[in-house]
Write an enzyme that holds these catalytic residues in place. Structure first.
Site, mmCIF file in Angstrom:
data_model
loop_
_atom_site.group_PDB
_atom_site.id
_atom_site.type_symbol
_atom_site.label_atom_id
_atom_site.label_comp_id
_atom_site.label_asym_id
_atom_site.label_seq_id
_atom_site.Cartn_x
_atom_site.Cartn_y
_atom_site.Cartn_z
ATOM 1 N N LYS A 173 -14.160 0.335 -3.952
ATOM 2 C CA LYS A 173 -15.338 0.774 -2.945
ATOM 3 C C LYS A 173 -16.669 1.620 -3.780
ATOM 4 O O LYS A 173 -17.554 1.322 -3.542
ATOM 5 C CB LYS A 173 -14.833 1.853 -1.941
ATOM 6 C CG LYS A 173 -13.762 1.020 -1.007
ATOM 7 C CD LYS A 173 -13.589 1.980 0.184
ATOM 8 C CE LYS A 173 -12.251 1.540 0.864
ATOM 9 N NZ LYS A 173 -11.875 2.494 1.942
ATOM 10 N N HIS A 228 7.360 -26.980 -1.202
ATOM 11 C CA HIS A 228 6.765 -28.278 -1.885
ATOM 12 C C HIS A 228 5.780 -27.646 -2.757
ATOM 13 O O HIS A 228 4.937 -28.518 -3.449
ATOM 14 C CB HIS A 228 6.242 -29.117 -0.968
ATOM 15 C CG HIS A 228 7.402 -29.749 -0.117
ATOM 16 N ND1 HIS A 228 8.160 -31.170 -0.139
ATOM 17 C CD2 HIS A 228 8.142 -29.322 0.875
ATOM 18 C CE1 HIS A 228 9.185 -31.094 0.516
ATOM 19 N NE2 HIS A 228 9.162 -30.140 1.502
ATOM 20 N N GLU A 240 0.795 -1.173 -0.089
ATOM 21 C CA GLU A 240 -0.040 0.047 0.026
ATOM 22 C C GLU A 240 1.105 1.165 -0.015
ATOM 23 O O GLU A 240 0.206 2.295 -0.520
ATOM 24 C CB GLU A 240 -0.952 -0.015 1.218
ATOM 25 C CG GLU A 240 -2.170 0.534 0.743
ATOM 26 C CD GLU A 240 -3.101 0.353 2.030
ATOM 27 O OE1 GLU A 240 -4.469 -0.063 1.868
ATOM 28 O OE2 GLU A 240 -2.878 0.367 3.181
HETATM 29 O O1 PA5 Z 1 -3.442 1.373 5.988
HETATM 30 C C1 PA5 Z 1 -4.749 1.791 5.640
HETATM 31 O O2 PA5 Z 1 -4.834 3.093 5.671
HETATM 32 C C2 PA5 Z 1 -6.034 1.029 5.256
HETATM 33 O O3 PA5 Z 1 -5.552 -0.327 5.211
HETATM 34 C C3 PA5 Z 1 -6.794 0.949 6.581
HETATM 35 O O4 PA5 Z 1 -6.427 0.677 7.901
HETATM 36 C C4 PA5 Z 1 -8.061 0.042 6.239
HETATM 37 O O5 PA5 Z 1 -8.797 0.558 5.086
HETATM 38 C C5 PA5 Z 1 -9.119 0.223 7.148
HETATM 39 O O6 PA5 Z 1 -9.481 1.618 7.536
HETATM 40 P P1 PA5 Z 1 -10.349 2.006 8.725
HETATM 41 O O7 PA5 Z 1 -9.442 2.170 9.918
HETATM 42 O O8 PA5 Z 1 -10.586 3.500 8.372
HETATM 43 O O9 PA5 Z 1 -11.617 1.143 8.994
#
Ligand code: PA5
Length: 439
Positions: free
Chosen positions: A414, A300, A279
């Site tokens: 989303k 394996h 990310e």
């Molecule tokens: O690293 C990030 O920002 C994302 O992975 C969020 O943690 C994830 O989408 C969850 O978001 P939230 O904590 O707002 O529910």
């Protein structure tokens, strides 16, 4: 700090010119530390370990003690950065079969990290008739997956144990002011913890996001934070080694990094690492693709591809020094299985030989190898590992030329999902999707 994790790049950089990269890495580290780079409003994690005080740890310990005292199960609800850190640390420190053993304190379960209907059904079935608590974690407070899970388990808990029990045993971890979860927690009078504005989800494991579930699972969060502090103060050499090596390899055609472990308890540490690096770096059509394997299991299955497939890979092995327990391979008078040559050895000796043999084979096969050594799996060294990976990610992302602290790409699915679910406000997107599907 006498004992710490180490990065060894001896078998990764042969024949590569890294002097220029060293200067670049120093510049990237300076950009990160001075807060002058992209995403600099999300640097709260950088000095987080050393800023956590005794009072904060005690407050978290108190909430954990409340949940531990009344609950047989505690369901942690969250996804992505609001899930993976706690899951990774708890798994790295736990008895592998804790779920099947009766022990001290509640069993920690995770929900809201998928939308599997049968997954939720099975969890409902498991906690039915048992006292359970909930830690609901969402920075935005509006994420769909944890939102659905929380609605279901809140309703179930209130019906099963009553409003008062639920109020005592639901804790919300969310933004200080914004989001539906903040409003709901205030209205219902739940205990709450704040995710700081300047700490993004994937960098939040050392905030209450990770610390509360880890404390509920019975682990020493003071030692975990102390380990992270050690790396914050004295870990830069390792951070630079890792950031330089992976960027040198990337620029030489190695587009995929495989994080390999020989320790089953590290499976979810790799899942957390994949989110952290994926990310943070996957932007502008750039970035090292983070993959992971569990060895020797995956030797394996994926071993063939690593040894002999397209040569775009490098491998980073997480090598754990000491095991907690010893299991000796027994001798057998008849030796029908031919294993007497290792009789009297402990199992980890064989695992270590498999690890070295694998590294040498993969190096021979053209897969550069980085080694990260961890003295053993305890709170201190897991804390070191977390901070090390976070800081190296910041430095490495800046070397790559991206903003390591945003994640604009995760919104695309989303938007489509909301349009398909016909969420109010998405009418135009719904019409556009319908037209596309009917073309
Ligand atoms: O690293 C990030 O920002 C994302 O992975 C969020 O943690 C994830 O989408 C969850 O978001 P939230 O904590 O707002 O529910």
């Amino acid at each position: 700090m006498n004992e710490k994790i180490q990065v060894i790049s001896k078998f990764a950089l042969e024949g590569l010119e890294t002097q220029g990269l060293h200067d670049e890495a120093m510049a990237a580290k300076q950009t990160l530390e001075s807060g002058s780079g992209l995403g600099n409003d999300f640097l709260g994690w950088l000095h987080l370990p050393s800023s956590i005080d005794e009072e904060q740890l005690q407050a978290i310990g108190k909430s954990a003690a409340q949940l531990r005292s009344e609950c047989e199960y505690v369901i942690c609800i969250g996804i992505g950065g609001s899930y993976l850190g706690a899951k990774a640390v708890i798994e790295a420190l736990s008895d592998h079969f804790a779920a099947y053993k009766s022990g001290n304190g509640p069993k920690v379960l995770f929900a809201g990290s998928n939308i599997g209907e049968d997954y939720l059904y099975d969890m409902i079935d498991l906690v039915k008739g048992h006292k359970f608590g909930i830690i609901v974690i969402s920075k935005s407070g509006t994420t769909t997956e944890p939102g659905i899970a929380f609605r279901i388990f809140k309703d179930m808990l209130e019906r099963q144990e009553g409003k008062e029990f639920a109020q005592r045993n639901i804790v919300a971890v969310t933004d200080a002011r914004r989001g539906a979860l903040r409003g709901l927690a205030t209205q219902e009078g739940y205990a709450t913890y704040v995710i700081p504005d300047d700490v993004g989800g994937r960098f939040s494991v050392l905030t209450p996001v990770g610390l509360l579930p880890i404390a509920v699972a019975g682990f020493d969060i003071t030692a975990l934070v102390a380990g992270a502090v050690e790396m914050e103060r004295e870990g830069d050499e390792q951070v630079l080694n890792y950031a330089i090596a992976r960027n040198a390899l990337y620029r030489n055609g190695k587009k995929i990094e495989i994080l390999a472990n020989f320790t089953p308890r590290l499976h979810f540490l790799a899942e957390w690492w994949k989110q952290l690096y994926g990310e943070s770096e996957g932007k502008g059509h750039k970035g090292i693709f983070p993959a992971s394997v569990d060895f020797t299991t995956d030797l394996h299955s994926m071993g063939q591809m690593i040894q002999d497939g397209e040569r775009t890979l490098f491998e980073t092995v997480l090598s754990v020094g000491d095991q907690d327990h010893e299991v000796i391979i027994p001798s057998d008078e008849k030796d029908l299985d031919g294993l007497n040559y290792i009789a009297g050895k402990n199992v980890d000796y064989v695992n270590k030989m498999a690890e070295l043999g694998t590294r040498l084979a993969h190096i021979d096969g053209g897969v550069p190898n980085l080694l990260i050594t961890i003295p053993r799996l305890n709170e201190r060294f897991v804390g070191q590992l977390i901070y090390f990976f976070e800081k190296a990610c910041g430095v490495s992302g800046y070397m790559l030329g991206v903003n390591p602290f945003d994640q604009p790409g995760v919104e695309a699915y989303k938007k489509n999902m909301f349009a398909l679910l016909e969420k109010p406000g998405y009418e135009e997107a719904t019409a556009a999707i319908k037209a596309k599907l009917n073309k």
